[in-house]
Design an enzyme around this catalytic site. Structure first.
Site, mmCIF file in Angstrom:
data_model
loop_
_atom_site.group_PDB
_atom_site.id
_atom_site.type_symbol
_atom_site.label_atom_id
_atom_site.label_comp_id
_atom_site.label_asym_id
_atom_site.label_seq_id
_atom_site.Cartn_x
_atom_site.Cartn_y
_atom_site.Cartn_z
ATOM 1 N N GLU A 167 0.773 -1.378 -0.065
ATOM 2 C CA GLU A 167 0.001 0.023 -0.064
ATOM 3 C C GLU A 167 0.791 1.362 0.073
ATOM 4 O O GLU A 167 0.819 1.764 0.818
ATOM 5 C CB GLU A 167 -0.946 0.103 1.122
ATOM 6 C CG GLU A 167 -1.986 -1.266 1.230
ATOM 7 C CD GLU A 167 -3.116 -1.153 2.165
ATOM 8 O OE1 GLU A 167 -3.013 -0.150 3.002
ATOM 9 O OE2 GLU A 167 -3.932 -1.841 2.283
ATOM 10 N N GLU A 363 -4.911 -8.804 0.989
ATOM 11 C CA GLU A 363 -5.633 -8.272 2.219
ATOM 12 C C GLU A 363 -7.205 -8.427 2.020
ATOM 13 O O GLU A 363 -7.583 -7.515 1.010
ATOM 14 C CB GLU A 363 -5.197 -7.096 2.952
ATOM 15 C CG GLU A 363 -3.897 -7.209 3.510
ATOM 16 C CD GLU A 363 -3.413 -5.836 4.145
ATOM 17 O OE1 GLU A 363 -4.186 -4.994 4.508
ATOM 18 O OE2 GLU A 363 -2.099 -5.658 4.086
HETATM 19 C C1 FCB Z 1 -4.344 -2.172 5.600
HETATM 20 C C2 FCB Z 1 -2.897 -2.361 5.845
HETATM 21 C C3 FCB Z 1 -2.877 -3.271 7.246
HETATM 22 C C4 FCB Z 1 -3.962 -3.177 8.224
HETATM 23 C C5 FCB Z 1 -5.333 -3.034 7.363
HETATM 24 C C6 FCB Z 1 -6.575 -3.048 8.287
HETATM 25 O O1 FCB Z 1 -4.261 -0.787 5.164
HETATM 26 O O2 FCB Z 1 -2.086 -2.795 5.003
HETATM 27 O O3 FCB Z 1 -1.656 -3.392 7.784
HETATM 28 O O4 FCB Z 1 -3.938 -2.178 8.941
HETATM 29 O O5 FCB Z 1 -5.391 -2.070 6.519
#
Ligand code: FCB
Length: 453
Positions: A167, A363
């Site tokens: 990110e 994620e």
């Molecule tokens: C993302 C991050 C991760 C976590 C999630 C909820 O932005 O990559 O580390 O904090 O959100």
């Protein structure tokens, strides 16, 4: 051609964590100071005033965590390496005890039949590099590539699938424009410089990793479907899309920044910043793409709020874009993010069309209050339903023809959730804040059953 990404007839599954969020032991074994140590020590920066100094103590409990991943039945574990453990001041001397920790972690996963995938940068920049300018400074990109190669040299025989950054949008724009993440700076349009240097660092690292024989170099982006509210000026919606999505995808695919982006980010037109060859290096540098998705982004016209409504934390994270607010529809999770699995399906289909790259959902998950506990087990039906609907969205996108290899749940453990401290639980395993004892939640048991088929 990637070589080691999952490639089965069905989706591969995994669980993810990040170094600063779980490791603790921030002063052990020669680890240097990271920007998150410094930021967390700043009064008011973290909602509960806490930091990652203990976190889940995974630095010591990594074997227990590897066992939790193995018992869950997912084949993959996504972890990140803390740069300040490996090169404590960012450049120069390597700390062997830091490398030894990741050796132990990787081996304990492999012993249990879990395949590790690593991320070099999940936001823990050595403070010494920030003191020298951080991501606003071009040298940081070169330091990053050198660091990545040190890690790869040590772990690359066992860890085959790597992502450079996690990110970079958060690192650049939450860190250097909105100031809500480390290093907590509010530099406006200069944050675009950070974005460029992050991508340059990715390109340099990818080049070196490829030269060392790696064929599975990716980058993890928190791309978002942009769904403007009625009345949003088209130029504002375009600007949000440019700064959130295109600033990463266009260099990766086309080796260029587009007109709409340059309109809001004239900094990126500077030949001093974007030097000859920078974008050529980035073009085609990714063998795969990680997509992190939680919620859609709905920019809307700014509405005056005389009642002093809390500003959306991302309001300043789009420098150069005319003022917008972000609307959030119901239902929402405990962190206030809208639940909308259709956003994930759309995003995956569109991102595959745009890039043609193999994708992994690196994620996805949800924070809930976890206040329904029976016999010590969190009955997190809300989280379970979130995961089920988003796995289904991933499968639909795959059926629609997008080349999606895996789905990695965020996150294994309740942990240090950045600016939210320990107030937001995303884990499928509860971690006792005092003893750090781990207890699987109902969502963990559900995923375990599902994976048994
Ligand atoms: C993302 C991050 C991760 C976590 C999630 C909820 O932005 O990559 O580390 O904090 O959100």
């Amino acid at each position: 051609m990637t070589l080691n990404l999952p490639d089965g007839p069905t989706l591969a599954f995994g669980a993810a964590t990040a170094s600063y969020q779980i490791e603790g032991a921030t002063t052990e074994d020669g680890r240097g100071v990271s920007i998150w140590d410094t930021f967390a020590a700043t009064p008011g920066a973290i909602r509960d005033g806490k930091d990652g100094s203990i976190a889940c103590d995974s630095y010591h409990r990594y074997a227990e965590d590897a066992a939790l991943v193995a018992d869950l039945g997912v084949g993959w574990y996504r972890f990140s390496v803390a740069w300040p453990r490996i090169i404590p001041t960012g450049t120069g001397a390597v700390e062997p005890r830091g490398l030894a920790y990741y050796d132990r972690l990787v081996d304990s996963l492999l012993e249990r039949g879990v395949t590790p995938t690593g991320t070099f940068y999940h936001w823990d920049l050595p403070q010494a590099l920030e003191d020298a300018g951080g991501w606003l400074h071009r040298d940081t990109a070169y330091a990053f590539a050198d660091y990545a190669m040190v890690v790869h040299e040590r772990l690359g025989d066992r860890v085959k699938v790597w992502a450079t950054h996690n990110e970079p949008w958060c690192a650049a724009y939450l860190g250097y424009a909105a100031g809500v993440h480390a290093p907590g700076r509010r530099e406006g349009g200069d944050a675009h410089r950070a974005a460029h240097h992050l991508m340059l660092g990715h390109g340099l690292a990818a080049q070196a990793l490829h030269a060392a024989g790696s064929r599975d170099v990716g980058i993890v982006l928190n791309l978002a479907p942009i769904w403007p509210e009625p009345g949003t000026p088209a130029s504002a919606a375009d600007g949000v899309d440019a700064v959130r999505n295109r600033v990463w995808l266009d260099p990766l695919v086309d080796g260029a920044y587009d007109e709409g982006l340059l309109r809001v980010a004239p900094e990126l037109a500077s030949a001093e910043l974007v030097r000859e060859g920078d974008l050529d290096l980035v073009k085609g540098s990714a063998d795969w793409l990680g997509v992190n998705y939680y919620t859609p982004v709905r920019p809307g016209p700014v509405v005056a709020t005389p009642d002093g409504e809390e500003r959306h934390p991302e309001t300043d994270a789009y420098p150069g874009v005319e003022p917008v607010t972000f609307h959030v529809q119901e239902p929402r999770t405990h962190i206030g993010w809208e639940v909308e699995p259709a956003g994930l399906e759309e995003l995956l289909v569109d991102t595959f069309k745009r890039t043609g790259l193999p994708l992994m959902v690196t994620e996805n998950g949800a924070a809930y209050a976890d206040d329904h506990v029976v016999d010590g087990v969190v009955q997190d039906e809300d989280r379970r339903a979130y995961l089920e609907s988003h796995i289904a969205a991933t499968e639909s996108a795959r059926e629609a023809g997008a080349d999606i290899r895996g789905y990695i749940v965020w996150t294994l453990l309740d942990n240090f959730e950045w600016a939210e401290g320990y107030t937001k639980n995303f884990g499928i395993v509860r971690v006792d804040p005092v003893t750090q004892d781990r207890t699987p939640k109902a969502s963990y048991r559900w995923l375990q059953e599902r994976l048994k088929g």
